[in-house]
Design a protein around this motif. Sequence first.
Motif, PDB file in Angstrom:
ATOM      1  N   MET A 184       8.717   3.466 -10.697  1.00 46.71           N
ATOM      2  CA  MET A 184       7.429   2.993 -10.259  1.00 46.71           C
ATOM      3  C   MET A 184       6.975   3.832  -9.073  1.00 46.71           C
ATOM      4  O   MET A 184       7.727   4.084  -8.151  1.00 46.71           O
ATOM      5  N   ALA A 185       5.723   4.231  -9.103  1.00 47.62           N
ATOM      6  CA  ALA A 185       5.154   5.017  -8.015  1.00 47.62           C
ATOM      7  C   ALA A 185       4.748   4.110  -6.863  1.00 47.62           C
ATOM      8  O   ALA A 185       4.375   2.953  -7.066  1.00 47.62           O
ATOM      9  N   LYS A 186       4.840   4.636  -5.660  1.00 46.96           N
ATOM     10  CA  LYS A 186       4.531   3.865  -4.464  1.00 46.96           C
ATOM     11  C   LYS A 186       3.097   3.348  -4.492  1.00 46.96           C
ATOM     12  O   LYS A 186       2.860   2.169  -4.201  1.00 46.96           O
ATOM     13  N   ASP A 187       2.123   4.199  -4.856  1.00 49.25           N
ATOM     14  CA  ASP A 187       0.721   3.775  -4.853  1.00 49.25           C
ATOM     15  C   ASP A 187       0.486   2.610  -5.798  1.00 49.25           C
ATOM     16  O   ASP A 187      -0.238   1.662  -5.470  1.00 49.25           O
ATOM     17  N   ALA A 188       1.106   2.638  -6.969  1.00 48.91           N
ATOM     18  CA  ALA A 188       0.948   1.544  -7.929  1.00 48.91           C
ATOM     19  C   ALA A 188       1.551   0.260  -7.374  1.00 48.91           C
ATOM     20  O   ALA A 188       0.978  -0.823  -7.528  1.00 48.91           O
ATOM     21  N   ALA A 189       2.689   0.355  -6.728  1.00 50.43           N
ATOM     22  CA  ALA A 189       3.339  -0.829  -6.168  1.00 50.43           C
ATOM     23  C   ALA A 189       2.501  -1.438  -5.055  1.00 50.43           C
ATOM     24  O   ALA A 189       2.397  -2.662  -4.942  1.00 50.43           O
ATOM     25  N   LEU A 190       1.887  -0.592  -4.241  1.00 49.65           N
ATOM     26  CA  LEU A 190       1.095  -1.101  -3.122  1.00 49.65           C
ATOM     27  C   LEU A 190      -0.186  -1.795  -3.583  1.00 49.65           C
ATOM     28  O   LEU A 190      -0.665  -2.706  -2.916  1.00 49.65           O
ATOM     29  N   THR A 191      -0.740  -1.379  -4.709  1.00 47.28           N
ATOM     30  CA  THR A 191      -1.971  -2.012  -5.187  1.00 47.28           C
ATOM     31  C   THR A 191      -1.706  -3.385  -5.790  1.00 47.28           C
ATOM     32  O   THR A 191      -2.631  -4.167  -5.968  1.00 47.28           O
ATOM     33  N   GLY A 192      -0.440  -3.706  -6.083  1.00 51.16           N
ATOM     34  CA  GLY A 192      -0.107  -5.001  -6.676  1.00 51.16           C
ATOM     35  C   GLY A 192      -0.221  -6.175  -5.720  1.00 51.16           C
ATOM     36  O   GLY A 192      -0.235  -7.321  -6.146  1.00 51.16           O
ATOM     37  N   GLY A 193      -0.256  -5.916  -4.401  1.00 55.12           N
ATOM     38  CA  GLY A 193      -0.420  -6.984  -3.424  1.00 55.12           C
ATOM     39  C   GLY A 193       0.843  -7.711  -3.023  1.00 55.12           C
ATOM     40  O   GLY A 193       0.806  -8.603  -2.185  1.00 55.12           O
ATOM     41  N   LYS A 194       1.988  -7.338  -3.595  1.00 60.67           N
ATOM     42  CA  LYS A 194       3.242  -8.019  -3.236  1.00 60.67           C
ATOM     43  C   LYS A 194       3.915  -7.382  -2.016  1.00 60.67           C
ATOM     44  O   LYS A 194       4.764  -7.991  -1.386  1.00 60.67           O
ATOM     45  N   LEU A 195       3.523  -6.145  -1.713  1.00 66.54           N
ATOM     46  CA  LEU A 195       4.101  -5.436  -0.575  1.00 66.54           C
ATOM     47  C   LEU A 195       3.086  -5.307   0.546  1.00 66.54           C
ATOM     48  O   LEU A 195       1.882  -5.191   0.294  1.00 66.54           O
ATOM     49  N   ALA A 196       3.588  -5.322   1.782  1.00 64.34           N
ATOM     50  CA  ALA A 196       2.727  -5.083   2.939  1.00 64.34           C
ATOM     51  C   ALA A 196       2.137  -3.685   2.827  1.00 64.34           C
ATOM     52  O   ALA A 196       2.723  -2.803   2.194  1.00 64.34           O
ATOM     53  N   SER A 197       0.991  -3.474   3.433  1.00 65.71           N
ATOM     54  CA  SER A 197       0.306  -2.180   3.281  1.00 65.71           C
ATOM     55  C   SER A 197       0.866  -1.084   4.180  1.00 65.71           C
ATOM     56  O   SER A 197       0.663   0.094   3.907  1.00 65.71           O
ATOM     57  N   ALA A 198       1.580  -1.452   5.246  1.00 62.10           N
ATOM     58  CA  ALA A 198       2.127  -0.449   6.171  1.00 62.10           C
ATOM     59  C   ALA A 198       3.650  -0.441   6.089  1.00 62.10           C
ATOM     60  O   ALA A 198       4.278  -1.497   5.981  1.00 62.10           O
ATOM     61  N   PRO A 199       4.262   0.737   6.131  1.00 60.71           N
ATOM     62  CA  PRO A 199       5.724   0.816   6.037  1.00 60.71           C
ATOM     63  C   PRO A 199       6.411   0.287   7.290  1.00 60.71           C
ATOM     64  O   PRO A 199       5.850   0.301   8.379  1.00 60.71           O
ATOM     65  N   THR A 200       7.657  -0.160   7.100  1.00 60.53           N
ATOM     66  CA  THR A 200       8.471  -0.615   8.226  1.00 60.53           C
ATOM     67  C   THR A 200       9.476   0.452   8.661  1.00 60.53           C
ATOM     68  O   THR A 200      10.076   0.331   9.722  1.00 60.53           O
ATOM     69  N   SER A 201       9.645   1.504   7.847  1.00 61.38           N
ATOM     70  CA  SER A 201      10.535   2.611   8.206  1.00 61.38           C
ATOM     71  C   SER A 201      10.194   3.827   7.346  1.00 61.38           C
ATOM     72  O   SER A 201       9.810   3.676   6.185  1.00 61.38           O
ATOM     73  N   ASN A 202      10.343   5.005   7.949  1.00 66.95           N
ATOM     74  CA  ASN A 202      10.188   6.281   7.237  1.00 66.95           C
ATOM     75  C   ASN A 202      11.418   7.161   7.422  1.00 66.95           C
ATOM     76  O   ASN A 202      11.362   8.366   7.203  1.00 66.95           O
ATOM     77  N   LEU A 203      12.516   6.567   7.834  1.00 67.61           N
ATOM     78  CA  LEU A 203      13.735   7.304   8.147  1.00 67.61           C
ATOM     79  C   LEU A 203      14.277   8.032   6.925  1.00 67.61           C
ATOM     80  O   LEU A 203      14.303   7.479   5.824  1.00 67.61           O
ATOM     81  N   ASP A 204      14.697   9.262   7.101  1.00 65.75           N
ATOM     82  CA  ASP A 204      15.310  10.093   6.059  1.00 65.75           C
ATOM     83  C   ASP A 204      14.360  10.449   4.929  1.00 65.75           C
ATOM     84  O   ASP A 204      14.787  10.873   3.866  1.00 65.75           O
ATOM     85  N   GLY A 205      13.066  10.254   5.127  1.00 68.01           N
ATOM     86  CA  GLY A 205      12.106  10.579   4.074  1.00 68.01           C
ATOM     87  C   GLY A 205      11.861   9.449   3.097  1.00 68.01           C
ATOM     88  O   GLY A 205      11.035   9.577   2.199  1.00 68.01           O
ATOM     89  N   CYS A 206      12.564   8.327   3.234  1.00 73.63           N
ATOM     90  CA  CYS A 206      12.272   7.150   2.422  1.00 73.63           C
ATOM     91  C   CYS A 206      11.237   6.308   3.157  1.00 73.63           C
ATOM     92  O   CYS A 206      11.221   6.256   4.386  1.00 73.63           O
TER      93      CYS A 206
END
Length: 197
Positions: A1-23
Amino acid sequence: MAKDAALTGGKLASAPTSNLDGCTDFSYTGGPAPDPARMKAEADVEAKAKDLNKKADELEADPEPKPGASAEGSAKAAEKSAKDARLFADAALATADLAGKREERDKAFVAAGGASFGKDGLRELAAPSDAKTAEGIGAGSSLAELKTAYDAKGMKAGSNGRFQVPVDGKPDWIYEFTVNGEKVGSVSMINPKSKCS
């Protein structure tokens, strides 16, 4: 699943909580908000570790100069050797600090639940605390219940000390269970082949 598709579903917050190690990790909607100070500390530690390890790698690639026969040549060689040793020690400490930040991030992620995306898409789903697997295992299940449900399916302890078992019908995915004492602490689904960066 692509990140953009997951974010449009509304189940995930819109801003990340971590970007460590490129994840890029996201909590579920209503979960923990991003902590800018913690995220900056992660980025700073990661940048320092990368810089020092790059310098240490460059030193290893360069041949060691041979000390001259003079006392001055020997002193310069000893000074360079001490400086190099200091750099290797600093790189090792920075790497240890980065490992600590990873551990903190991982604990917070599985405790809150969410989704983590790497360069190839979805890398990990950490279940909310009330979620259960098809076999009825979730946070709070006993270690005996976990073993009863998954020992026959090939469960084993992973290199990180967590219990891992393949997910039925999802090739390349595993369940990963943390255990605190005699209870399951968290449940995640992970694609070990998916890398952060």
